[in-house]
Design a protein around this motif. Sequence first.
Motif, PDB file in Angstrom:
ATOM      1  N   ILE A 116    -135.385   8.312 -35.125  1.00 13.06           N
ATOM      2  CA  ILE A 116    -134.190   7.499 -35.394  1.00 13.06           C
ATOM      3  C   ILE A 116    -134.375   6.086 -34.847  1.00 13.06           C
ATOM      4  CG2 ILE A 116    -131.734   7.242 -34.852  1.00 13.06           C
ATOM      5  CD1 ILE A 116    -131.643  10.357 -34.876  1.00 13.06           C
ATOM      6  N   ASN A 117    -134.937   5.975 -33.661  1.00 13.17           N
ATOM      7  CA  ASN A 117    -135.223   4.644 -33.110  1.00 13.17           C
ATOM      8  C   ASN A 117    -136.182   3.872 -34.012  1.00 13.17           C
ATOM      9  OD1 ASN A 117    -133.600   5.082 -30.862  1.00 13.17           O
ATOM     10  ND2 ASN A 117    -135.288   5.847 -29.608  1.00 13.17           N
ATOM     11  N   ALA A 118    -137.174   4.585 -34.559  1.00 20.90           N
ATOM     12  CA  ALA A 118    -138.138   3.935 -35.441  1.00 20.90           C
ATOM     13  C   ALA A 118    -137.491   3.490 -36.752  1.00 20.90           C
ATOM     14  CB  ALA A 118    -139.312   4.877 -35.723  1.00 20.90           C
ATOM     15  N   LEU A 119    -136.591   4.314 -37.302  1.00 21.34           N
ATOM     16  CA  LEU A 119    -135.866   3.914 -38.508  1.00 21.34           C
ATOM     17  C   LEU A 119    -135.109   2.612 -38.273  1.00 21.34           C
ATOM     18  CD1 LEU A 119    -134.245   7.285 -39.698  1.00 21.34           C
ATOM     19  CD2 LEU A 119    -136.245   6.180 -40.669  1.00 21.34           C
ATOM     20  N   CYS A 120    -134.442   2.545 -37.136  1.00 19.55           N
ATOM     21  CA  CYS A 120    -133.672   1.336 -36.810  1.00 19.55           C
ATOM     22  C   CYS A 120    -134.589   0.128 -36.655  1.00 19.55           C
ATOM     23  CB  CYS A 120    -132.856   1.563 -35.538  1.00 19.55           C
ATOM     24  SG  CYS A 120    -131.535   2.789 -35.720  1.00 19.55           S
ATOM     25  N   ARG A 121    -135.744   0.355 -36.030  1.00 20.50           N
ATOM     26  CA  ARG A 121    -136.688  -0.737 -35.835  1.00 20.50           C
ATOM     27  C   ARG A 121    -137.259  -1.201 -37.172  1.00 20.50           C
ATOM     28  NH1 ARG A 121    -137.292  -5.233 -33.501  1.00 20.50           N
ATOM     29  NH2 ARG A 121    -139.444  -5.960 -33.444  1.00 20.50           N
ATOM     30  N   GLU A 122    -137.565  -0.264 -38.075  1.00 18.33           N
ATOM     31  CA  GLU A 122    -138.083  -0.653 -39.388  1.00 18.33           C
ATOM     32  C   GLU A 122    -137.035  -1.450 -40.162  1.00 18.33           C
ATOM     33  OE1 GLU A 122    -140.086   1.009 -43.532  1.00 18.33           O
ATOM     34  OE2 GLU A 122    -139.216   2.461 -42.133  1.00 18.33           O
ATOM     35  N   LEU A 123    -135.779  -1.047 -40.069  1.00 16.38           N
ATOM     36  CA  LEU A 123    -134.712  -1.807 -40.715  1.00 16.38           C
ATOM     37  C   LEU A 123    -134.720  -3.264 -40.255  1.00 16.38           C
ATOM     38  CD1 LEU A 123    -131.834   0.826 -40.558  1.00 16.38           C
ATOM     39  CD2 LEU A 123    -132.616  -0.298 -42.659  1.00 16.38           C
ATOM     40  N   ILE A 124    -134.935  -3.471 -38.971  1.00 15.44           N
ATOM     41  CA  ILE A 124    -134.952  -4.839 -38.432  1.00 15.44           C
ATOM     42  C   ILE A 124    -136.199  -5.584 -38.907  1.00 15.44           C
ATOM     43  CG2 ILE A 124    -135.076  -6.208 -36.318  1.00 15.44           C
ATOM     44  CD1 ILE A 124    -133.495  -3.911 -34.942  1.00 15.44           C
ATOM     45  N   LEU A 125    -137.348  -4.924 -38.874  1.00 21.51           N
ATOM     46  CA  LEU A 125    -138.603  -5.563 -39.270  1.00 21.51           C
ATOM     47  C   LEU A 125    -138.591  -5.997 -40.737  1.00 21.51           C
ATOM     48  CD1 LEU A 125    -141.206  -3.216 -37.498  1.00 21.51           C
ATOM     49  CD2 LEU A 125    -140.643  -5.577 -36.867  1.00 21.51           C
ATOM     50  N   ARG A 126    -137.818  -5.289 -41.560  1.00 16.75           N
ATOM     51  CA  ARG A 126    -137.876  -5.540 -43.002  1.00 16.75           C
ATOM     52  C   ARG A 126    -136.593  -6.190 -43.540  1.00 16.75           C
ATOM     53  NH1 ARG A 126    -140.360  -0.362 -45.989  1.00 16.75           N
ATOM     54  NH2 ARG A 126    -140.734  -1.961 -47.577  1.00 16.75           N
ATOM     55  N   LYS A 127    -135.795  -6.743 -42.659  1.00 15.58           N
ATOM     56  CA  LYS A 127    -134.479  -7.236 -43.070  1.00 15.58           C
ATOM     57  C   LYS A 127    -134.548  -8.404 -44.051  1.00 15.58           C
ATOM     58  CE  LYS A 127    -133.945 -10.203 -38.972  1.00 15.58           C
ATOM     59  NZ  LYS A 127    -133.105 -10.457 -37.780  1.00 15.58           N
ATOM     60  N   GLU A 128    -135.683  -9.109 -44.114  1.00  8.83           N
ATOM     61  CA  GLU A 128    -135.796 -10.237 -45.029  1.00  8.83           C
ATOM     62  C   GLU A 128    -136.222  -9.815 -46.432  1.00  8.83           C
ATOM     63  OE1 GLU A 128    -134.751 -13.126 -44.114  1.00  8.83           O
ATOM     64  OE2 GLU A 128    -134.419 -12.439 -42.057  1.00  8.83           O
ATOM     65  N   GLU A 129    -136.540  -8.552 -46.624  1.00  5.11           N
ATOM     66  CA  GLU A 129    -137.060  -8.113 -47.925  1.00  5.11           C
ATOM     67  C   GLU A 129    -135.979  -8.007 -48.989  1.00  5.11           C
ATOM     68  OE1 GLU A 129    -139.862  -4.882 -48.064  1.00  5.11           O
ATOM     69  OE2 GLU A 129    -140.613  -5.314 -46.039  1.00  5.11           O
ATOM     70  N   LEU A 130    -134.750  -7.768 -48.596  1.00  4.92           N
ATOM     71  CA  LEU A 130    -133.644  -7.689 -49.559  1.00  4.92           C
ATOM     72  C   LEU A 130    -132.796  -8.952 -49.446  1.00  4.92           C
ATOM     73  CD1 LEU A 130    -132.443  -3.964 -49.262  1.00  4.92           C
ATOM     74  CD2 LEU A 130    -133.967  -4.968 -50.965  1.00  4.92           C
ATOM     75  N   LYS A 131    -132.712  -9.665 -50.541  1.00  2.00           N
ATOM     76  CA  LYS A 131    -131.971 -10.934 -50.525  1.00  2.00           C
ATOM     77  C   LYS A 131    -130.511 -10.763 -50.925  1.00  2.00           C
ATOM     78  CE  LYS A 131    -135.877 -12.903 -49.572  1.00  2.00           C
ATOM     79  NZ  LYS A 131    -136.152 -13.301 -48.159  1.00  2.00           N
ATOM     80  N   ASP A 132    -130.213  -9.723 -51.691  1.00  6.80           N
ATOM     81  CA  ASP A 132    -128.855  -9.524 -52.191  1.00  6.80           C
ATOM     82  C   ASP A 132    -128.032  -8.648 -51.236  1.00  6.80           C
ATOM     83  OD1 ASP A 132    -129.538 -10.940 -54.477  1.00  6.80           O
ATOM     84  OD2 ASP A 132    -130.196  -9.130 -55.538  1.00  6.80           O
ATOM     85  N   ASP A 133    -126.731  -8.630 -51.482  1.00  6.55           N
ATOM     86  CA  ASP A 133    -125.855  -7.739 -50.726  1.00  6.55           C
ATOM     87  C   ASP A 133    -126.209  -6.282 -51.019  1.00  6.55           C
ATOM     88  OD1 ASP A 133    -124.546  -9.932 -49.762  1.00  6.55           O
ATOM     89  OD2 ASP A 133    -122.809  -9.744 -51.085  1.00  6.55           O
ATOM     90  N   ILE A 134    -125.950  -5.424 -50.037  1.00  8.10           N
ATOM     91  CA  ILE A 134    -126.240  -3.996 -50.173  1.00  8.10           C
ATOM     92  C   ILE A 134    -125.035  -3.301 -50.809  1.00  8.10           C
ATOM     93  CG2 ILE A 134    -126.882  -1.874 -48.963  1.00  8.10           C
ATOM     94  CD1 ILE A 134    -128.987  -4.137 -48.906  1.00  8.10           C
ATOM     95  N   GLN A 135    -125.288  -2.621 -51.950  1.00  7.29           N
ATOM     96  CA  GLN A 135    -124.229  -1.916 -52.655  1.00  7.29           C
ATOM     97  C   GLN A 135    -124.315  -0.402 -52.473  1.00  7.29           C
ATOM     98  OE1 GLN A 135    -121.560  -3.200 -54.251  1.00  7.29           O
ATOM     99  NE2 GLN A 135    -120.857  -1.096 -54.553  1.00  7.29           N
TER     100      GLN A 135
END
Length: 381
Positions: free
Chosen positions: A33-52
Amino acid sequence: MSGIYLHIPFCKQACHYCDFHFSTSLKKKGELINALCRELILRKEELKDDIQTIYFGGGTPSLLSAEELGQIFDTIYQHYSVTDTAEVTLEANPDDLLLNSENSEIVFEGYKKVGINRLSIGVQSFFEEDLIVMNRAHNAAEALHCIEKAKSYFENISIDLIYGIPGMSNERWLENVEKALALKVPHLSCYALTVEPKTALKSFIEKGIIAPVDDGVAQAHHKLLVSTLEDHGYINYEFSNFGKQGWFSQNNMAYWQGKAYLGIGPSAHSYDGNQRSWNVANNAKYIRAIASNELPLEREVLSKNDKYNEHVMTRLRTQWGVSLDEVSNLFGDHYKEYLLQQASSHIAAHRLFLKQDQLIVTRTGKFLSDGIAADLFMLSQ
């Protein structure tokens, strides 16, 4: 609009037919779970649009507590822009939702509190003999009971069912469908049982312990499924999915419409319109890489043919089919002409039909849609 998919790679036990990545050991759940959260942070620039859409798949996401899900949600909402109307789905097993009759309310209330607004419940069958063949962790009574409980907390509920199970008659399959209809949920996902390499099911069939899967039986079940659900007001908006009007899965719709999504967790896939990537399918390797701020993934840049083939494959599975004008606009007139040429034999055989601009699979061709799509692929330019 974009989506986030989170792969939760844990299960209580291995279903005999499953070839998804998972572990029956929960020892590394906290680290994962900690790793999932960390990956979310590392890849936050990959999605430019709002999350639906946010989708927890697996594995068995319902093995996570509301607190553990809350940790992931906190990370998402801190680093991503999520729309107020986002569809947030949790795949769940009946036995996890119930736990026991005294605590089930706590489970459902916890899910709602952290932001889950849609449940996809893995029933697979309402018959004991089918559940035993598949090695499911719940029983038939739990399947019925958990859905009735869930309806007190959630409107947006989907049930998964599997057809084509060895020994399943047309009558038993129809009774399965009728039991689902009686529960009055707005969405059903129904899949033909497939025999994947390296699964227990394949081994049992090879040893003669379980009868082989019969495509003819599965096709008959699918025909019954479509006619029965349509008679009850469900729309077969994608080959395996049936929803009441206004209750289609937004997560799945985004996939079939070619929208971008970010896959988080071991074995998860991502797509941005131009390339695909996939994470390593190993929990320990995934955790170690993320702890070192490395992304344990491979990437593939899609060629024009790849994009066309995926466009045809995904659109053809839907009730709307493939737009000829859209193919021409996205890929050029050459691809449109090729598509029509390749489709001609299927149109003549009444497996496809043209409705204005749309190339759509007929009811006769529906069960064969993947094979038809393969015939329409561009293999060389």
